[in-house]
Structure formats: structure tokens, C-alpha cells
Design a protein around this motif. Structure first.
Motif, PDB file in Angstrom:
ATOM      1  N   UNK A  98       0.845  -1.205   0.000  1.00 23.24           N
ATOM      2  CA  UNK A  98       0.000   0.000   0.000  1.00 23.24           C
ATOM      3  C   UNK A  98       0.880   1.255   0.000  1.00 23.24           C
ATOM      4  N   UNK A  99       0.452   2.291  -0.728  1.00 21.74           N
ATOM      5  CA  UNK A  99       1.190   3.555  -0.722  1.00 21.74           C
ATOM      6  C   UNK A  99       0.974   4.233   0.636  1.00 21.74           C
ATOM      7  N   UNK A 100       1.998   4.185   1.483  1.00 17.85           N
ATOM      8  CA  UNK A 100       1.833   4.685   2.856  1.00 17.85           C
ATOM      9  C   UNK A 100       1.780   6.212   2.929  1.00 17.85           C
ATOM     10  N   UNK A 101       2.102   6.900   1.827  1.00 17.33           N
ATOM     11  CA  UNK A 101       2.018   8.372   1.855  1.00 17.33           C
ATOM     12  C   UNK A 101       0.569   8.833   1.707  1.00 17.33           C
ATOM     13  N   UNK A 102      -0.219   8.092   0.929  1.00 21.24           N
ATOM     14  CA  UNK A 102      -1.589   8.525   0.669  1.00 21.24           C
ATOM     15  C   UNK A 102      -2.632   7.577   1.269  1.00 21.24           C
ATOM     16  N   UNK A 103      -2.249   6.325   1.492  1.00 26.60           N
ATOM     17  CA  UNK A 103      -3.177   5.277   1.940  1.00 26.60           C
ATOM     18  C   UNK A 103      -4.387   5.192   1.008  1.00 26.60           C
ATOM     19  N   UNK A 104      -4.154   5.447  -0.268  1.00 24.68           N
ATOM     20  CA  UNK A 104      -5.268   5.354  -1.211  1.00 24.68           C
ATOM     21  C   UNK A 104      -4.760   4.864  -2.560  1.00 24.68           C
ATOM     22  N   UNK A 105      -5.695   4.469  -3.402  1.00 23.83           N
ATOM     23  CA  UNK A 105      -5.322   4.054  -4.749  1.00 23.83           C
ATOM     24  C   UNK A 105      -5.923   5.031  -5.754  1.00 23.83           C
ATOM     25  N   UNK A 106      -5.430   4.957  -6.984  1.00 23.81           N
ATOM     26  CA  UNK A 106      -5.843   5.924  -8.009  1.00 23.81           C
ATOM     27  C   UNK A 106      -7.352   5.837  -8.248  1.00 23.81           C
ATOM     28  N   UNK A 107      -7.840   4.610  -8.348  1.00 26.82           N
ATOM     29  CA  UNK A 107      -9.282   4.403  -8.526  1.00 26.82           C
ATOM     30  C   UNK A 107      -9.722   3.357  -7.498  1.00 26.82           C
ATOM     31  N   UNK A 108     -10.226   3.794  -6.348  1.00 28.03           N
ATOM     32  CA  UNK A 108     -10.605   2.817  -5.318  1.00 28.03           C
ATOM     33  C   UNK A 108     -11.710   1.876  -5.823  1.00 28.03           C
ATOM     34  N   UNK A 109     -11.584   0.600  -5.454  1.00 27.89           N
ATOM     35  CA  UNK A 109     -12.613  -0.369  -5.849  1.00 27.89           C
ATOM     36  C   UNK A 109     -13.997   0.070  -5.342  1.00 27.89           C
ATOM     37  N   UNK A 110     -14.020   0.676  -4.174  1.00 30.22           N
ATOM     38  CA  UNK A 110     -15.329   1.044  -3.600  1.00 30.22           C
ATOM     39  C   UNK A 110     -15.996   2.164  -4.416  1.00 30.22           C
ATOM     40  N   UNK A 111     -15.176   2.986  -5.077  1.00 24.79           N
ATOM     41  CA  UNK A 111     -15.768   4.017  -5.939  1.00 24.79           C
ATOM     42  C   UNK A 111     -16.475   3.351  -7.120  1.00 24.79           C
ATOM     43  N   UNK A 112     -15.792   2.376  -7.736  1.00 24.91           N
ATOM     44  CA  UNK A 112     -16.423   1.660  -8.856  1.00 24.91           C
ATOM     45  C   UNK A 112     -17.683   0.943  -8.357  1.00 24.91           C
ATOM     46  N   UNK A 113     -17.584   0.372  -7.152  1.00 24.17           N
ATOM     47  CA  UNK A 113     -18.734  -0.372  -6.612  1.00 24.17           C
ATOM     48  C   UNK A 113     -19.948   0.534  -6.410  1.00 24.17           C
ATOM     49  N   UNK A 114     -19.731   1.761  -5.952  1.00 22.70           N
ATOM     50  CA  UNK A 114     -20.894   2.666  -5.799  1.00 22.70           C
ATOM     51  C   UNK A 114     -21.468   3.022  -7.171  1.00 22.70           C
ATOM     52  N   UNK A 115     -20.560   3.184  -8.162  1.00 26.70           N
ATOM     53  CA  UNK A 115     -21.024   3.490  -9.537  1.00 26.70           C
ATOM     54  C   UNK A 115     -21.767   2.289 -10.128  1.00 26.70           C
ATOM     55  N   UNK A 116     -21.437   1.092  -9.625  1.00 23.50           N
ATOM     56  CA  UNK A 116     -22.084  -0.128 -10.116  1.00 23.50           C
ATOM     57  C   UNK A 116     -23.320  -0.471  -9.296  1.00 23.50           C
ATOM     58  N   UNK A 117     -23.678   0.427  -8.378  1.00 22.92           N
ATOM     59  CA  UNK A 117     -24.921   0.253  -7.621  1.00 22.92           C
ATOM     60  C   UNK A 117     -24.857  -0.788  -6.515  1.00 22.92           C
ATOM     61  N   UNK A 118     -23.631  -1.205  -6.129  1.00 20.56           N
ATOM     62  CA  UNK A 118     -23.541  -2.293  -5.139  1.00 20.56           C
ATOM     63  C   UNK A 118     -23.738  -1.814  -3.706  1.00 20.56           C
ATOM     64  N   UNK A 119     -23.526  -0.536  -3.452  1.00 25.93           N
ATOM     65  CA  UNK A 119     -23.687  -0.063  -2.078  1.00 25.93           C
ATOM     66  C   UNK A 119     -23.229   1.377  -1.943  1.00 25.93           C
ATOM     67  N   UNK A 120     -23.062   1.812  -0.695  1.00 28.58           N
ATOM     68  CA  UNK A 120     -22.669   3.196  -0.424  1.00 28.58           C
ATOM     69  C   UNK A 120     -21.439   3.192   0.482  1.00 28.58           C
ATOM     70  N   UNK A 121     -20.837   4.362   0.631  1.00 33.80           N
ATOM     71  CA  UNK A 121     -19.682   4.483   1.515  1.00 33.80           C
ATOM     72  C   UNK A 121     -20.201   4.835   2.919  1.00 33.80           C
ATOM     73  N   UNK A 122     -19.851   4.008   3.869  1.00 32.45           N
ATOM     74  CA  UNK A 122     -20.332   4.205   5.235  1.00 32.45           C
ATOM     75  C   UNK A 122     -19.503   5.229   6.001  1.00 32.45           C
TER      76      UNK A 122
END
Ligand code: SF4
Ligand code: SF4
Length: 229
Positions: A98-122
Motif C-alpha cells: 500500500x502507498x503509505x504516503x496517501x493510503x489510497x489508490x488511483x481508482x478505489x474499488x469502492x468508488x467503482x462499486x458505488x457506480x455499479x450500484x452495489x452499495x454506499x460508503x459508510x
């Protein structure tokens, strides 16, 4: 896309969704317009034991589900490429590498999942699904193969629940409700979460930076655990 969904289901996917990603910057989606989001459910009995912090079994399940997802992604990408499409499998997120400077990825899987209607960010900044709560692991395949995209989820369904805030040992969630476009830092102090997860994982001797307490405490996850008994 029925064959893709069937392949994913046959390989163990619990959830599959299709997203139109054209509203996102091209550079984060490899220039490809669509995303296939898929999830593997984390074993309910193992999640139930995470109520006080991570366990060795939970770390093993984290590895098992990530391996499954990566194999599924490669199989789907291979199928699409064999049909003449472009396809890029984005592996499951792992705390190793994991990139420890940002703790994030360029395109988080959860972002795609919300766009795919699978759920929301809690309020814990994880994807929450009605079927499994946050007891899932996610991966993505990006493609130019046309999909029948789902209606995106743009708003939180957490309401006035505070279970993940109440259980978090380091007050990492801010309590702010997510809506599409809200930056993660308004919802979660990811660095505080990572420090605590590292400490707790170290206590039980696992190499992954994992915690899981907010996953186990979420009422949507609790419902999945109860239905799995
Ligand atoms: S994973 Fe653990 S430390 Fe991070 S927000 Fe959830 S409960 Fe808090
Ligand atoms: S515990 Fe409650 S507030 Fe937190 S993600 Fe789950 S539903 Fe949302």
C-alpha cells in the motif's frame, strides 16, 4: 455481460455490478469507459470473532479472498480480451504494498462499486452493502466492452447510526455522512485508522495492517452474520 457475471458467480463472487465510469477522469480508469465491480463475502464466523480486534483467522481470510478476487479478475479480463475487447484487471487492495504516503489508490474499488450500484460508503469509509454489510472484499475489471450499467448509488444509507464510530478505538471516523464526491478525509482519518490497525495486528502477530472492528459492528454486517447462522 451475462457470461462475465456467470463466470464470476461460478468462481465465488457474492456480488457483481456494472458501472459507467465516463464521468471519472480518463487517467484513473486507463482510458476505459466501463467497470465491472465484484465482491467476495468474508466468512461470517470469522467476522463474528473480530468484534474485539483482528485475529489470525481474519488475516488468513483476507489473503484467501484477495487471492480469489485476483484470479477472478484475470479470468474476466482474459475472457473479454479473447472476445476482442480491452480489459484491465485491477487487483484487490492489499495492505502489503500500500502507498503509505496517501493510503489510497488511483481508482478505489469502492468508488467503482458505488457506480455499479452495489452499495454506499459508510461512516467508516468502507463500502456498505445491504446483503453483507462491509464484510466483503472487492476488485475491479476496467473494459471497453459495453455494459448495461446500474444506477449509481450517490448517497449514504447510514442515517443516524453511529455503531462504527462507537466501536473505533481511535476515533478515526468523523461521523460525516458520505455522498458521491465527498473526499475520504472528511469521513475518516485514514492515518489514525492505519496506525491503530497496525498496532492491533501486531498484537496478534499478523503482517497485514487490518482491524475489522467497524466491519463486525456495522448493523448491516450483523444482519449478514445472523442470517448465516
Ligand atoms: S478499521 Fe478499526 S481503527 Fe479503522 S476505523 Fe475501523 S474500527 Fe477504527
Ligand atoms: S456502522 Fe452504521 S454508520 Fe457505520 S457504516 Fe455501518 S451503517 Fe454506517
Amino acid at each position: 455481460m451475462e457470461r462475465v457475471e456467470q463466470l464470476l458467480r461460478d468462481m465465488g463472487a457474492a456480488l457483481v455490478g456494472f458501472a459507467d465510469l465516463r464521468a471519472l477522469p480518463e487517467e484513473v480508469r486507463h482510458g476505459l469507459p466501463y467497470g465491472i465491480s465484484f465482491a467476495v463475502a468474508v466468512d461470517a464466523e470469522i467476522v463474528a470473532d473480530v468484534i474485539d480486534g483482528p485475529t489470525v483467522e481474519y488475516a488468513g481470510e483476507y489473503e484467501r479472498t484477495n487471492d480469489m478476487l485476483d484470479q477472478m479478475g484475470e479470468a474476466v479480463a482474459e475472457m473479454l480480451r479473447a472476445e476482442g475487447h480491452q480489459a484491465v484487471a485491477v487487483p484487490a487492495t492489499s495492505s502489503v504494498g500500500l502507498d503509505l504516503r496517501t493510503l489510497s489508490s488511483v481508482l478505489p474499488h469502492k468508488t467503482v462499486a458505488t457506480r455499479a450500484g452495489l452499495g454506499w460508503i459508510g461512516k467508516c469509509a468502507l463500502l456498505i452493502t445491504e446483503e453483507y454489510g462491509s464484510a466483503i472484499r472487492l476488485a475491479t475489471v476496467l473494459t471497453d466492452a459495453e455494459v448495461c450499467a446500474a444506477e449509481p448509488v450517490d448517497e449514504s444509507r447510514c442515517g443516524d447510526c453511529t455503531a462504527c464510530l462507537d466501536v473505533c478505538p481511535t476515533d478515526a471516523p468523523t461521523g460525516e455522512l458520505w455522498e458521491a464526491g465527498v473526499p475520504r478525509e472528511r469521513i475518516l482519518d485514514a492515518f489514525a485508522c492505519m496506525r491503530m490497525a497496525k498496532e492491533m495486528a501486531g498484537r496478534v502477530g499478523v503482517r497485514h495492517i487490518i482491524c475489522g472492528m467497524c466491519i463486525a459492528a456495522c448493523p448491516w454486517t450483523r444482519r449478514y452474520l445472523e442470517c448465516s447462522r
